[in-house]
Design a protein around this motif. Structure first.
Motif, short mmCIF file in Angstrom:
data_model
loop_
_atom_site.label_atom_id
_atom_site.label_comp_id
_atom_site.label_asym_id
_atom_site.label_seq_id
_atom_site.Cartn_x
_atom_site.Cartn_y
_atom_site.Cartn_z
N LEU A 1 0.82 -1.21 0.00
CA LEU A 1 0.00 0.00 0.00
C LEU A 1 0.86 1.26 0.00
CD1 LEU A 1 -3.01 -0.76 2.37
CD2 LEU A 1 -3.11 -0.11 -0.04
N VAL B 1 -11.39 0.24 3.98
CA VAL B 1 -9.96 -0.03 3.87
C VAL B 1 -9.28 0.10 5.24
CG1 VAL B 1 -9.04 2.28 3.37
CG2 VAL B 1 -7.98 0.29 2.33
N VAL B 2 -9.79 1.00 6.07
CA VAL B 2 -9.26 1.13 7.43
C VAL B 2 -9.56 -0.12 8.25
CG1 VAL B 2 -9.52 2.39 9.61
CG2 VAL B 2 -9.29 3.66 7.47
N GLY C 1 -10.19 -3.12 7.05
CA GLY C 1 -9.39 -4.20 6.49
C GLY C 1 -7.95 -4.16 6.96
N ALA C 2 -7.37 -2.95 7.01
CA ALA C 2 -5.98 -2.81 7.47
C ALA C 2 -5.84 -3.18 8.93
CB ALA C 2 -5.50 -1.38 7.22
N GLY D 1 -12.78 -1.80 -0.88
CA GLY D 1 -11.95 -1.19 0.15
C GLY D 1 -11.53 -2.18 1.22
N THR E 1 -8.92 -4.37 -0.24
CA THR E 1 -7.68 -3.61 -0.39
C THR E 1 -6.96 -3.46 0.95
OG1 THR E 1 -8.50 -2.40 -2.31
CG2 THR E 1 -6.69 -1.39 -1.08
N GLY E 2 -7.70 -3.21 2.01
CA GLY E 2 -7.08 -3.12 3.33
C GLY E 2 -6.47 -4.43 3.77
N SER F 1 -4.13 -5.32 0.03
CA SER F 1 -3.53 -4.15 -0.64
C SER F 1 -3.92 -4.01 -2.10
CB SER F 1 -2.00 -4.16 -0.51
OG SER F 1 -1.39 -5.10 -1.36
N GLY G 1 -5.36 3.49 4.13
CA GLY G 1 -4.90 2.15 4.47
C GLY G 1 -3.44 2.11 4.83
N VAL H 1 -2.86 3.43 8.34
CA VAL H 1 -3.20 2.45 9.38
C VAL H 1 -2.12 1.40 9.51
CG1 VAL H 1 -4.84 0.64 10.04
CG2 VAL H 1 -5.68 2.81 9.14
N HIS H 2 -1.64 0.87 8.38
CA HIS H 2 -0.57 -0.13 8.42
C HIS H 2 0.70 0.46 9.05
CE1 HIS H 2 -2.11 -3.69 6.38
NE2 HIS H 2 -2.75 -2.91 5.53
#
Length: 301
Positions: free
Chosen positions: A71, A107-108, A110-111, A194, A197-198, A201, A238, A241-242
């Motif tokens: 990401l 995405v947040v 997911g991350a 999203g 993706t989180g 990626s 994302g 967050v990572h």
């Protein structure tokens, strides 16, 4: 072969706690990143589809590290394309705002999940995600070949009718006029994209672009630009967050960012010469195979 990247690295000011030896030992990430970025931009797919598996299977990062690094790399790699679309005024910002309502929170989440689930479970999710995205690229036509509205069906056709008209006037003199789309389906797709993706990626542009054309009547040029705009903002969220959940692997990411900046510049120039109707299905097969390898490495170990 190592002289140019090593000399380049040594000419840049480096923080005192930066792992210089590890950084120099991973110089080969630089040419690989140029290649991945060039192919991704030429084929019109997400660069993270290349980077995250590469970071995991070849560099040896953990799944969460590989996803975060992918990401972070993508945030820098999409810069040229995003700026071009904004300058060309091809982004449908009204549609993008709705997509972002689903994409950024998803995405947040997911991350955050990627850093809280067991490594084995995340690896399996990563492999399944690659497999699904690979099948998606093989099954669907490239965005440029899709016909606006061809997959909306009777229900969406009713919902997409009489909602006004959207007009996009580009800086090169082209004008796009189309019926304003009913937003909930796009919001739902962006939420799913999203979340994926989180977690792995990649997935947001692959899921949303084609569907914006087929089910929401957006012209391909506008749909691609809008998806890239949404991905850029979602990827930043994302990646943040990572980065907060774990220290980024900068001795790898520094090389990959440098590589995508160069590869992206070249990729935007050669992309128009690449037949996407051949490249996308071929890459879909590759990603599906990589997904199977990732699953096999975890389930058969």
């Amino acid at each position: 072969m190592t002289t140019v990247p090593v000399l380049l690295a040594q000419s840049v000011p480096i923080p005192a706690d930066f792992p210089v030896e590890q950084f120099l030992a991973h110089w080969w990430v630089f040419p690989a990143s140029i290649l991945f970025s060039l192919v991704a931009l030429s084929a019109g797919v997400s660069g993270a589809l290349f980077f995250s598996p590469f970071f995991m299977l070849v560099v040896g990062l953990s799944p969460s590290q590989a996803i975060g690094a992918g990401l972070l790399t993508e945030v820098f790699g999409m810069g040229n394309g995003l700026l071009n679309y904004v300058r060309q005024r091809t982004v449908d910002y009204a549609t993008a705002k709705w997509l972002l309502l689903g994409a950024i929170p998803a995405v947040v989440v997911g991350a955050l999940v990627a850093h809280s689930v067991p490594t084995a479970l995340l690896t399996i999710a990563f492999g399944v995600g690659l497999l699904i995205l690979g099948v998606f690229l093989v099954y669907y036509d490239p965005p440029e070949k899709c016909v606006p509205g061809e997959g909306e069906g009777a229900f969406l056709k009713r919902k997409n009718t009489a909602r006004g008209e959207t007009v996009i006037e580009t800086t090169d003199g082209e004008t796009f006029r189309y019926d304003t789309c009913w937003r909930p389906p796009g919001l739902g797709l962006a939420t799913v994209g999203g979340l994926i993706t989180g977690l792995i990626s990649a997935g947001l542009p692959e899921i949303t672009t084609t569907q914006l054309i087929m089910r929401c009547r957006l012209p391909p040029r506008v749909a691609i630009a809008t998806s890239v705009f949404v991905l850029a903002l979602a990827a930043i969220a994302g990646a943040a967050v990572h980065a907060l959940a774990a220290t980024p692997v900068w001795y790898v990411v520094a090389w990959s960012i440098l590589g995508v900046l160069i590869g992206g510049t070249v990729g935007t120039r050669v992309g128009k010469y690449v037949p996407s109707e051949i490249m996308e299905p071929a890459l879909g097969v590759v990603f599906a195979i990589v997904g199977v390898i990732v699953l096999g490495s975890e389930l058969l170990a």
